[in-house]
Write an enzyme that holds these catalytic residues in place. Structure first.
Site, short mmCIF file in Angstrom:
data_model
loop_
_atom_site.label_atom_id
_atom_site.label_comp_id
_atom_site.label_asym_id
_atom_site.label_seq_id
_atom_site.Cartn_x
_atom_site.Cartn_y
_atom_site.Cartn_z
N HIS A 190 0.81 -1.23 0.00
CA HIS A 190 0.00 0.00 0.00
C HIS A 190 0.84 1.27 0.00
O HIS A 190 0.32 2.35 -0.26
CB HIS A 190 -0.94 0.00 1.21
N ASP B 63 3.49 9.52 -0.90
CA ASP B 63 2.27 8.83 -0.47
C ASP B 63 1.98 7.72 -1.47
O ASP B 63 2.03 7.96 -2.69
CB ASP B 63 1.10 9.84 -0.46
#
Ligand code: GDG
Length: 512
Positions: A175, A405
């Site tokens: 992720h 991110d």
């Protein structure tokens, strides 16, 4: 199987589930009520929403930690999903989770924004806990079943699981970003991590660049042959017999290899559920109330982040503070709401970040707020999803200024909520979402002047331009939602040809 049945059969027979998801945290929280009784509550999140239908169809189980130390709960059924808890002791939490996962891997994988800490004890704990997760998953998965391992806390599980159960089809999804080799190579245990991941058949990343970084690390560290997304992993003849034949071939040098695929599958959100909330009259009324509470300024800007040093909250505050100082904006006209939800509060870097952010907010408010208008409404709290959507609706400008991110779901949630085709998304090019959401105002958050210009552009953007951009953004988020993401991953995983496939498979999910 009911909770009672599970409790009465502590040694539940192994190997019954066709699809097993393994993640550090279970999709449920164990809550102890005031009277001492126990309740399991579903923790809301995109992953649960995405996998719930497929888990129910496929007789699935979820393996993970319940979120409290030393929990020895037996497997049980919750909302038609079998929950298989893995216990973590207080020492495991400190060393494997807060230590190696959140103070070594997290900063390293986010381009060393904060310095990673390397402790051999933490690594040893990471190995031990990964082994525990692998053994638990091995014990509950049916013959020839599929296991999908989630995220950076469990990178050794694929190989450990492959060693225990070569018959399984194993997927892994990361992720968070996967860093460039120059950074990754700092890790004293870099080869073990790569070998751990290569136990999977399919390794998914958020961005194509992450998959490329991983493949390069494989070549540099192990010298395995790679071609596009395919990696040849040498295997013994003995093991090859247990593996699905379509995944085994003979290399040009004549040795047996297992093909592993590494490619990007950008994660998404349950788009419809955000739009449904945003269309609710009570939530729209709440959005109006929020604006009124802020003194009905011309422009409301919003930031929503876990309080994490990767999110670029300081850069955003600096840019806004300078705009106020320059007189380019005034507190009567423009206000910033910053939700910074509490996160990892026992890790020193997070305590320091909180101090820095709160000092900056205090200074800006002290210098520029008036009695009737506050420059920054800073909220170090978590909110229900309904309140988040009301905030999204109430905001003219959404600021996502992450320094690094994996994806950033907040950006997608803002877009999903804006069924009125209004609002401007300012989005860091260092967030994975920037690969898809190209009609946002893309920024480099390190460039404070550039960020200030983009904020001004957002504030002054015409209605027609806002609508034009938001329509394009919404199309992407609606077309590619989280169920499409999980279907894409699982169908690619279970199709040994390795060809990305978005069509219906044995999981029964459709192309939509
Ligand atoms: C990791 C990767 C990747 C936040 N505060 C509240 C709240 N949230 C919700 C948001 C959003 C989620 O938390 C945060 O997701 P992000 O994607 O923005 O960031 P990470 O937590 O760092 O997630 C990231 C993600 O995994 C998925 O793969 O995108 O890159 O770092 O859903 O809405 N939700 C509620 N109250 C809050 O106060 N209800």
């Amino acid at each position: 199987m009911s909770t009672d049945e599970a409790a009465s059969r502590p040694n539940t027979p192994v190997g019954t589930y066709d699809l097993v998801v393994v993640s550090n945290r279970l999709p449920v929280d164990k809550v102890t009520r005031a009277d001492g009784s126990i309740e399991w509550r579903t923790s809301p999140g995109g992953l649960v929403t995405a996998l719930e239908p497929v888990m129910k169809r496929a007789d699935g189980a979820w393996v993970g930690w319940a979120g409290v130390a030393d929990d020895e709960s037996e497997p049980f059924e919750h909302d038609d999903i079998s929950i298989v808890p893995v216990p973590l002791s207080a020492a495991d939490i400190e060393e494997y989770y807060e230590g190696f996962s959140n103070d070594t891997l997290w900063p390293l994988y986010h381009d060393v924004i904060a310095p990673p800490t390397y402790h051999r004890e933490w690594w040893e704990s990471y190995v031990r806990v990964n082994q525990r997760f692998a053994e638990k998953a091995a014990s509950v998965t049916a013959t020839d079943g599929t296991v999908w391992v989630q995220d950076y806390q469990l990178q050794l599980v694929p190989k450990m699981l492959r060693d225990l159960r070569p018959d399984l089809t194993i997927g892994f999804f990361n992720h968070i970003p996967f860093p460039a080799y120059g950074i990754f190579s700092q890790l004293p245990w870099r080869a073990q991590i790569i070998e751990g991941l290569l136990g999977a058949d399919l390794i998914g990343f958020q961005r194509a660049a992450d998959a490329g970084n991983f493949t390069r690390a494989v070549r540099r560290l192990l010298s395995f042959t790679t071609k596009g997304t395919a990696i040849d992993v040498p295997i013994d003849e003995e093991i090859s017999e247990a593996i699905e034949p379509a995944r085994v071939s003979t290399s040009r040098k004549g040795s047996l290899v297992r093909t592993v695929n590494a490619r990007h599958f950008p994660i998404s959100i349950d788009t419809q559920s955000f739009e449904d909330l945003a269309r609710r009259p009570d939530i729209q009324a709440r959005a109006k109330e929020i604006r009124a509470g802020l003194g009905n300024p011309k422009v409301v800007m919003l930031g929503v982040d876990r309080l994490d040093y990767t999110k670029g909250i300081g850069h955003r505050l600096k840019a806004f503070g300078e705009l106020l100082a320059d007189g380019a904006v005034s507190v009567e006209d423009v206000t910033l709401v910053q939700v910074a939800s509490p996160s990892r509060e026992r890790v020193a870097a997070y305590q320091q970040l909180r101090d820095e952010v709160e000092l900056t907010v205090g200074r800006i408010n002290g210098d520029y707020s008036s009695i009737s208008h506050t420059a920054i409404s800073y909220l170090h709290q978590g909110y229900p999803r309904e309140e988040m959507v009301a905030l999204y609706l109430a905001s003219d400008v959404m600021l996502v200024t992450a320094l690094r991110d994996g994806m950033n779901l907040v950006a997608k949630e803002y877009v999903a909520s804006r069924f009125d085709n209004d609002g401007v998304l300012v989005l860091s090019e260092f967030a994975g979402a920037a690969d898809e959401l190209k009609s946002a105002l893309l920024v480099n958050p390190h460039d404070i002047d550039g960020l200030k210009e983009s904020i001004l552009e957002a504030i002054h953007m015409t209605k027609s331009e806002r609508t034009k951009r938001m329509r394009v953004l919404r199309k992407r988020v609606r077309d590619y939602d989280v169920s499409r993401w999980s279907t894409a991953f699982l169908s690619t995983l279970t199709d040994p040809s390795g060809t990305p496939s978005y069509v219906a498979t044995k999981w029964g999910a459709s192309d939509r």
